[in-house]
Design an enzyme around this catalytic site. Structure first.
Site, short mmCIF file in Angstrom:
data_model
loop_
_atom_site.label_atom_id
_atom_site.label_comp_id
_atom_site.label_asym_id
_atom_site.label_seq_id
_atom_site.Cartn_x
_atom_site.Cartn_y
_atom_site.Cartn_z
N GLU A 110 -26.08 22.86 21.45
CA GLU A 110 -24.89 22.01 21.42
C GLU A 110 -25.27 20.54 21.48
OE1 GLU A 110 -20.96 20.99 24.18
OE2 GLU A 110 -22.10 22.82 24.56
N HIS A 170 -19.50 -6.48 8.96
CA HIS A 170 -18.30 -6.40 8.14
C HIS A 170 -17.30 -7.51 8.46
CE1 HIS A 170 -19.67 -2.31 7.20
NE2 HIS A 170 -18.70 -2.19 6.32
N GLY A 189 -14.19 -9.36 10.04
CA GLY A 189 -12.85 -8.89 10.39
C GLY A 189 -12.48 -7.58 9.73
N THR A 225 -22.36 13.94 29.82
CA THR A 225 -22.41 12.48 29.72
C THR A 225 -23.86 11.97 29.70
OG1 THR A 225 -22.40 12.18 32.12
CG2 THR A 225 -20.24 12.29 31.00
#
Length: 385
Positions: A248, A344, A346, A371
């Site tokens: 996983e 990129h 805005g 986590t």
């Protein structure tokens, strides 16, 4: 550098997936994100394509592959296009291993053909409100009936990916209370039919990212679950859940790497087209250096992922190895994708650009599957610390 982890079969499969995404997913993906789920019809198409049966033995309608590399190809191609297949990754990467390893022959014959075709979609319900990563603290119960024919399931789950559309849910529940010296004992897995009386889907949760993947709250009120739907042995679920964690977590690491690689490609294409002060954004030294750093980071992630893929196929991927791979790739992906969004300007903040969705989607990779703090603890423990 030439990548050696995939062979010709994997690359042929990659082209099939790429073509499918281009024709069956990309034109509709914005609509799916807005509605918060993919259509059931997509799952049936994925079943027809053979996606759900890759690792299922041939006698149950699958291809019988034992390598995880085909799953990695799917992850990479979805990231490349900036899309997802909804809750199908949970169906194959999380639920299937438990059914294959712990299901008895009767259960496999009953469930797997429908699993492969996409007629029966699955989800897994572990997390509960208030418990988070502490699975041993779960309070959902399943008590055996007096006549021993069924369990009576009561409780609630949250953050269940695919929970809205699932036909069967692998529900983790307490079939016996915990003992003072073993909080992990007494947990079992029941494969619950979502049509059962007392089974209810609560809110469809509105997430920051992964918006085409449905995530739900579930509740169980005196749900009768036949004893024939107990997966594996009663009370052994906690150990079962731990055994699939390396795969996983590797799957999450692959996703983080793949999204980072896609982000660099999106940023590269954008800065070549965009002009500022009469010059291509790509012509500025800062742009070149930022993208060079990102490329080096992606190369490092790829090396870690490929090594872990080989280890998993050789049955040599340890929990600490998988934790390390997940920690490294997910933490680094956050930095790479942030830099690519910045290039990129805005427009990177606009959801019509893939980089914006990717920025939101990748954030959860440092939370689910354990986590980053949990990953650090696992790695430190493996070092004797």
């Amino acid at each position: 550098m030439r990548r050696t982890v995939f062979n010709e079969d994997h690359e042929a499969f990659r082209q099939t997936i790429r073509d499918f995404i281009e024709s069956e997913v990309v034109p509709y993906y914005q609509e799916w994100q807005e509605q918060g789920y993919v259509p059931r019809d997509l799952y049936k198409k994925l079943g027809e394509l053979g996606i759900f049966g890759i690792e299922v033995p041939e006698e149950y309608g699958g291809a019988g592959e034992t390598s995880f590399k085909f799953n990695a190809v799917i992850t990479e191609e979805c990231a490349r296009a900036g899309v997802s297949f909804g809750g199908s990754s949970v169906h194959t990467a999380l639920c299937l291993p438990y059914i294959l390893k712990y299901g008895n022959e009767e259960q496999k014959k009953r469930w797997l053909p429908h699993f492969v075709s996409g007629e029966m979609m699955t989800a897994i319900a572990m997390t509960e409100p208030g418990t988070g990563s502490d699975l041993a603290g779960m309070k959902t119960t399943a008590k055996l009936s007096d006549d021993g024919t069924h369990y009576v399931l009561n409780g609630a789950k949250t953050f269940i990916t695919g929970g809205v559309q699932a036909d069967r849910v692998l529900v983790c529940a307490r079939t016996a209370p915990p003992s003072p010296d073993d909080r992990r004992g007494g947990i079992s897995i029941l494969v619950v039919d979502t049509r059962s009386e007392g089974y209810a889907v609560g809110r469809k949760l509105d997430k920051l990212g992964l918006r085409a993947s449905d995530t739900a709250e579930l509740s169980f009120t005196d749900v009768k679950v036949p004893v024939e739907d107990l997966l594996g042995e009663e009370g052994k679920a906690f150990s079962y859940l731990g055994q699939n964690l390396p795969q996983e977590r590797l799957g999450i690491a692959i996703g983080a790497y793949a999204q980072s690689a896609a982000a660099v490609r999106f940023a590269h294409d954008y800065v070549k087209e965009r002009t500022v002060f009469g010059k291509e954004v790509a012509s500025f030294q800062n742009t070149k250096f930022v993208l060079a750093d990102c490329k080096a980071d992606v190369d490092a992630m790829q090396a870690v992922v490929d090594r872990a893929l080989e280890a998993l196929d050789a049955d040599e991927l340890t929990p600490a190895d998988a934790a390390s791979a997940k920690l490294f790739t997910t933490e680094l992906a956050a930095k790479v994708i942030d830099k690519c969004l910045q290039l990129h300007g805005g427009y990177g903040y606009m959801l019509e650009y893939p980089i914006a969705n990717m920025y939101a989607d990748t954030r959860v990779s440092r939370i689910y599957g354990g986590t980053s703090e949990v990953m650090r603890s696992i790695v430190a423990k493996s070092m004797g610390l």
